[in-house]
Design a protein around this motif. Structure first.
Motif, PDB file in Angstrom:
ATOM      1  N   LEU A   7      21.466  16.912  -8.311  1.00  0.00           N
ATOM      2  CA  LEU A   7      19.883  16.763  -7.822  1.00  0.00           C
ATOM      3  C   LEU A   7      20.009  17.349  -6.940  1.00  0.00           C
ATOM      4  CD1 LEU A   7      20.430  13.014  -6.033  1.00  0.00           C
ATOM      5  CD2 LEU A   7      19.151  14.028  -8.298  1.00  0.00           C
ATOM      6  N   LEU A  10      18.869  20.888  -8.984  1.00  0.00           N
ATOM      7  CA  LEU A  10      17.546  20.558  -9.307  1.00  0.00           C
ATOM      8  C   LEU A  10      16.591  20.626  -8.662  1.00  0.00           C
ATOM      9  CD1 LEU A  10      17.924  17.460 -11.455  1.00  0.00           C
ATOM     10  CD2 LEU A  10      17.234  19.229 -12.379  1.00  0.00           C
ATOM     11  N   ALA A  11      16.626  20.461  -7.417  1.00  0.00           N
ATOM     12  CA  ALA A  11      16.310  20.819  -5.976  1.00  0.00           C
ATOM     13  C   ALA A  11      15.941  22.384  -5.834  1.00  0.00           C
ATOM     14  CB  ALA A  11      16.365  20.344  -4.867  1.00  0.00           C
ATOM     15  N   GLN A  52      10.262  18.604  -5.003  1.00  0.00           N
ATOM     16  CA  GLN A  52      11.435  19.063  -4.609  1.00  0.00           C
ATOM     17  C   GLN A  52      12.190  18.658  -2.780  1.00  0.00           C
ATOM     18  OE1 GLN A  52      11.263  22.797  -2.536  1.00  0.00           O
ATOM     19  NE2 GLN A  52      13.477  23.897  -2.525  1.00  0.00           N
ATOM     20  N   LEU A  55      13.233  14.856  -4.973  1.00  0.00           N
ATOM     21  CA  LEU A  55      14.926  15.384  -4.899  1.00  0.00           C
ATOM     22  C   LEU A  55      15.305  16.190  -3.782  1.00  0.00           C
ATOM     23  CD1 LEU A  55      14.143  18.309  -7.864  1.00  0.00           C
ATOM     24  CD2 LEU A  55      14.862  16.388  -8.058  1.00  0.00           C
ATOM     25  N   SER A  58      16.564  12.304  -2.340  1.00  0.00           N
ATOM     26  CA  SER A  58      17.944  12.079  -3.122  1.00  0.00           C
ATOM     27  C   SER A  58      19.075  12.888  -3.472  1.00  0.00           C
ATOM     28  CB  SER A  58      17.114  11.786  -5.111  1.00  0.00           C
ATOM     29  OG  SER A  58      15.920  11.087  -4.898  1.00  0.00           O
ATOM     30  N   ALA A  59      19.118  13.896  -3.430  1.00  0.00           N
ATOM     31  CA  ALA A  59      20.396  14.079  -3.002  1.00  0.00           C
ATOM     32  C   ALA A  59      21.028  14.235  -1.487  1.00  0.00           C
ATOM     33  CB  ALA A  59      20.147  16.480  -2.892  1.00  0.00           C
TER      34      ALA A  59
END
Length: 546
Positions: A7, A10-11, A52, A55, A58-59
């Motif tokens: 995560l 990806l962010a 962003q 993500l 979530s991260a």
């Protein structure tokens, strides 16, 4: 952890979209593209920003769950290690030091796990992606992004070589402050009675001064390092603007590419700052981890044996023991305690009585010689089996926070309510009307705490009980009732009583006299009195005093 890393990666990738699209907007405006094209690119910037944010959220959520679980496991591990420490190690280290390691140091590592690891990882990924993107736009612009690298490298190396030792010194100073405060608070009456207030205050001030000095040193290191980092961050941006301008004039890159590269370089500030700021926290976490690992290294692994003791006879063979190397507390001690026997251990204060009791109960191990039960060294028996054979009862009867059932279950986790009620009845604990009664160390008076401790003995059901002046802290009336309850508990068991009231020695089968770490006399009460030795002197002095 894999989910956290994915995560965060990806962010970081989503964060590259905004500056790139902004550069495309600049090129589109220069080339007089339709407004709809600019609008579409702007919507793309918004989409990347929203992606962003989602993500990152979530991260962080996954990272916090991971960190809290890891912190929970770490706390349990530290508590297990602390409980496995030999008593002598705990006494030497001090309560304040152990408390600081299990609270402040664990919290520092928890912060590093929960926040530091994800933050550093995403910052590293962002940095790598940003540099890659700049090099992709033009290699020369990418080289401009490395202008500040030598300064960053040298200053960080200077800092890291000094920071860990500085933070260890700060943590050690905090432990010494906590230990001094704890000892002064617990011994406040003694301090007041002996007029030691000024000495304890002076000692506290010295430790506070030391703590202040260590904190000031770590602060000085940060104050030198951080401004250098800020200066190093601005160099790539300035270099990129200058070089990018020349490249654009020569038509090597578009204006949008220069703006995009500059924005990427400017955005490097945030992840690099995060990395270096957490590098500071990582030094704190590293120092804390070292101190926690130190607790584990202090644990002496207890070897276990599959050999089953053939009987419950305790044998002490040529035992030597010292708290400090070269200063033996016990010297060449030999003693045999037969099953069902009542042995009293007497002697002057500091002669080694309590130390011998700890060795007999397996709380500590001799430096030379052996202490065995049924032919097996007590130190090699698993803890649960040792406590079923030998149990130490001291004058410190701790009541833990929780219910009466919780306090009793510590001695026998599988005991039924019926067994607990029977144990309480055996020690005349008429006050215990319900097992669900909430308790702590202020709920019970000394007599009730003593009864609770004896009820634990009943539930543990050891063959041998070592009594280390178990009623010494009680007043005479309370001690009389406690001794009556103790007599019921000890019926049918081997009893080793470390006694300062010689009535206990009078009623014992045998008496062992310890003086200067050696057993100087051993025999029945009548025989020792008739021998007119050390025991006879103690007996006559005690009779005269009572």
């Amino acid at each position: 952890m894999t989910l956290v890393l994915l995560l965060n990666g990806l962010a970081a990738a989503a964060g590259l979209g905004g500056p790139w699209l902004l550069g495309e907007i600049v090129n589109a405006v220069r080339n007089r593209a339709p407004v709809s094209t600019v609008d579409l690119l702007a919507l793309g910037i918004v989409a990347f920003a929203v992606a962003q944010v989602l993500l990152i959220r979530s991260a962080r959520y996954a990272g916090h769950r991971f960190g809290e679980r890891a912190l929970s496991s770490l706390r349990e591990q530290v508590v297990d290690r602390a409980l496995a420490l030999p008593t002598t190690v705990v006494e030497r280290a001090g309560t304040g030091d152990l408390m600081t390691r299990t609270s402040t140091d664990v919290a520092a590592i928890g912060t590093t796990l929960r926040d530091g690891a994800p933050e550093v990882f995403i910052s590293l990924v962002q940095t790598a992606l940003l540099f890659t993107a700049v090099f992709f736009l033009h290699p020369l612009l990418g080289l401009c992004g490395l202008v500040g690298a030598p300064i960053l490298w040298l200053s960080t190396r200077w800092y890291l070589r000094r920071a860990r030792d500085a933070y260890l010194a700060e943590a050690r100073a905090n432990s010494e402050q906590a230990e001094h405060l704890s000892a002064t608070s617990l011994g406040a009456r003694t301090v007041e009675a002996l007029g030691l207030e000024q000495r304890r205050l002076a000692g506290g001030n010295d430790r506070i001064t030391t703590g202040f000095t260590t904190k000031r040193h770590t602060l000085w290191l940060r104050n030198v390092w951080f401004p250098i980092l800020e200066f190093a961050h601005t160099l790539p941006v300035a270099a990129m603007l200058v070089v990018g301008g020349h490249l654009h004039e020569s038509n090597a890159v578009s204006l949008g590419a220069v703006i995009t590269a500059t924005l990427y370089a400017w955005r490097l500030n945030a992840p690099l700052d995060t990395i270096f700021q957490w590098a500071d926290q990582l030094q704190t976490g590293s120092a804390a981890l070292s101190r926690i690992e130190g607790v584990g290294e202090a644990v002496v692994p207890t070897p276990t044996t599959k050999t089953v003791p053939t009987n419950d006879r305790l044998v002490v063979s040529n035992v030597h023991y010292a708290y400090r190397k070269g200063h033996d507390v016990l010297v060449a001690v030999n003693l045999t305690v037969h099953p069902g026997e009542r042995l009293a251990i007497v002697g002057p204060s500091g002669a080694g009585k309590s130390t011998l009791g700890k060795l007999l109960a397996g709380v500590d191990t001799p430096h030379t010689g052996s202490v065995t039960v049924g032919g097996v060294p007590v130190a090699q028996l698993p803890a649960h089996e040792l406590r079923q054979r030998v149990l130490l009862v001291t004058q410190e009867h701790h009541v833990f926070l929780g219910t009466l059932r919780d306090n009793l279950a510590m001695a026998a986790p599988n005991a039924t309510d019926k067994a607990m009620h029977k144990a309480l009845s055996t020690v005349d604990a008429t006050w215990a009307t319900t097992l669900d009664a909430p308790l702590d160390n202020t709920t019970l008076n000394p007599a009730q705490a003593q009864q609770l401790a004896l009820a634990r003995v009943v539930l543990a059901d050891p063959h041998t009980v070592v009594l280390d002046e178990a009623t010494a802290a009680l007043d005479p009336t309370t001690a009389h009732h406690a001794e009556r309850a103790m007599a019921k508990v000890l019926a049918g068991r081997t009893v080793i009583a470390i006694a300062h009231r010689l009535r206990t020695a009078h009623d014992a089968d045998r008496v062992a006299v310890i003086d200067n770490g050696r057993i100087t006399e051993l025999g029945t009460h009548n025989n020792l009195v008739a021998a007119q030795g050390t025991y006879a002197t103690l007996w006559h002095s005690w009779q005269a005093a009572t």
